[in-house]
Write an enzyme that holds these catalytic residues in place. Sequence first.
Site, PDB file in Angstrom:
ATOM      1  N   PHE A  61      -1.072  16.887   3.000  1.00 33.76           N
ATOM      2  CA  PHE A  61      -1.348  16.212   1.745  1.00 33.76           C
ATOM      3  C   PHE A  61      -0.055  16.130   0.941  1.00 33.76           C
ATOM      4  O   PHE A  61       0.576  17.143   0.664  1.00 33.76           O
ATOM      5  CB  PHE A  61      -2.433  16.945   0.969  1.00 33.76           C
ATOM      6  CG  PHE A  61      -2.907  16.159  -0.210  1.00 33.76           C
ATOM      7  CD1 PHE A  61      -3.843  15.149  -0.049  1.00 33.76           C
ATOM      8  CD2 PHE A  61      -2.398  16.410  -1.479  1.00 33.76           C
ATOM      9  CE1 PHE A  61      -4.277  14.398  -1.134  1.00 33.76           C
ATOM     10  CE2 PHE A  61      -2.830  15.664  -2.568  1.00 33.76           C
ATOM     11  CZ  PHE A  61      -3.765  14.657  -2.395  1.00 33.76           C
ATOM     12  N   ARG A 102       2.201  12.093  -9.845  1.00 33.61           N
ATOM     13  CA  ARG A 102       2.547  10.700  -9.494  1.00 33.61           C
ATOM     14  C   ARG A 102       3.963  10.362  -9.930  1.00 33.61           C
ATOM     15  O   ARG A 102       4.641   9.545  -9.313  1.00 33.61           O
ATOM     16  CB  ARG A 102       1.605   9.715 -10.206  1.00 33.61           C
ATOM     17  CG  ARG A 102       0.160   9.765  -9.758  1.00 33.61           C
ATOM     18  CD  ARG A 102      -0.582   8.562 -10.336  1.00 33.61           C
ATOM     19  NE  ARG A 102      -2.026   8.716 -10.312  1.00 33.61           N
ATOM     20  CZ  ARG A 102      -2.802   8.435  -9.271  1.00 33.61           C
ATOM     21  NH1 ARG A 102      -2.256   8.001  -8.152  1.00 33.61           N
ATOM     22  NH2 ARG A 102      -4.097   8.590  -9.333  1.00 33.61           N
ATOM     23  N   GLU A 111       0.834  -1.208   0.000  1.00 35.41           N
ATOM     24  CA  GLU A 111       0.000   0.000   0.000  1.00 35.41           C
ATOM     25  C   GLU A 111       0.866   1.255   0.000  1.00 35.41           C
ATOM     26  O   GLU A 111       1.909   1.306   0.657  1.00 35.41           O
ATOM     27  CB  GLU A 111      -0.920  -0.061   1.231  1.00 35.41           C
ATOM     28  CG  GLU A 111      -1.863   1.090   1.413  1.00 35.41           C
ATOM     29  CD  GLU A 111      -2.863   1.287   0.282  1.00 35.41           C
ATOM     30  OE1 GLU A 111      -2.444   1.313  -0.882  1.00 35.41           O
ATOM     31  OE2 GLU A 111      -4.054   1.454   0.572  1.00 35.41           O
ATOM     32  N   ASP A 161      -4.018   6.690   5.376  1.00 33.42           N
ATOM     33  CA  ASP A 161      -4.481   7.957   5.946  1.00 33.42           C
ATOM     34  C   ASP A 161      -5.431   7.637   7.096  1.00 33.42           C
ATOM     35  O   ASP A 161      -5.003   7.488   8.232  1.00 33.42           O
ATOM     36  CB  ASP A 161      -5.116   8.800   4.852  1.00 33.42           C
ATOM     37  CG  ASP A 161      -5.481  10.202   5.318  1.00 33.42           C
ATOM     38  OD1 ASP A 161      -5.198  10.525   6.487  1.00 33.42           O
ATOM     39  OD2 ASP A 161      -6.048  10.970   4.528  1.00 33.42           O
TER      40      ASP A 161
END
Length: 195
Positions: A168, A181, A113, A117
């Site tokens: 974030f 990404r 993973e 969060d």
Amino acid sequence: MTTPPARPVPANAYGDDVERVLVTEDELHTRIQQMADKVSAKFGDEDDDIILIGVLKGAVFFITDFARALTIPSQMEFMAVSSYGNQTSSSGVVRILKDLDRDITGRNVIIVEDIIDSGLTLSWLIKNLKNRGPKSLGVVALLRKPDAVKTKLDLELQDLGFDLPNEFVVGYGLDFAERYRDLPFVGVLRPSVYR
Ligand code: IMP
Ligand code: MG
């Protein structure tokens, strides 16, 4: 949880959108090798290849580097899920958009993973995959936010890369509106990017 020190932002494809680097490319690769070594040692005597399961799309960079860092054979499977909830918080109710291509019954399975969060998506996934009767089910997570510490994932969480502050982040698979990404490091966006 300690807040990592800020490091200079390397030249990248997004100009000065990234304000701070939290985890450098070198730190990612060093830590991923350590995590992979543990898994190689743990499953080195198994007859069957282990199955790595990545959740699209965020875990793609991590799972491919992780698989290549292993010294034992692994097979790769992908799932795509969407969580019902609003934009910023996941509800823990998950819909499968793309399921595994293969049966995992009797196999050693590791969920790879990108980031935990709230941990709700992962909790749901663990329950779902356990119901398919794997021989073992573990989780390696690269990043973790402070909220995740509250969820009961400790039993399944075999290894964790880095604890992050509650910000974030983007890069190394993680996106903001599908961008960033492809950055090779993990960083925090400049607030003006959100506006
Ligand atoms: P949760 O653990 O169920 O709250 O959701 C985890 C998922 O939300 C991750 O797999 C990511 O796709 C996404 N996510 C959570 N935090 C971030 C972040 O800081 N940047 C980018 N995506 C994030
Ligand atoms: Mg994800």
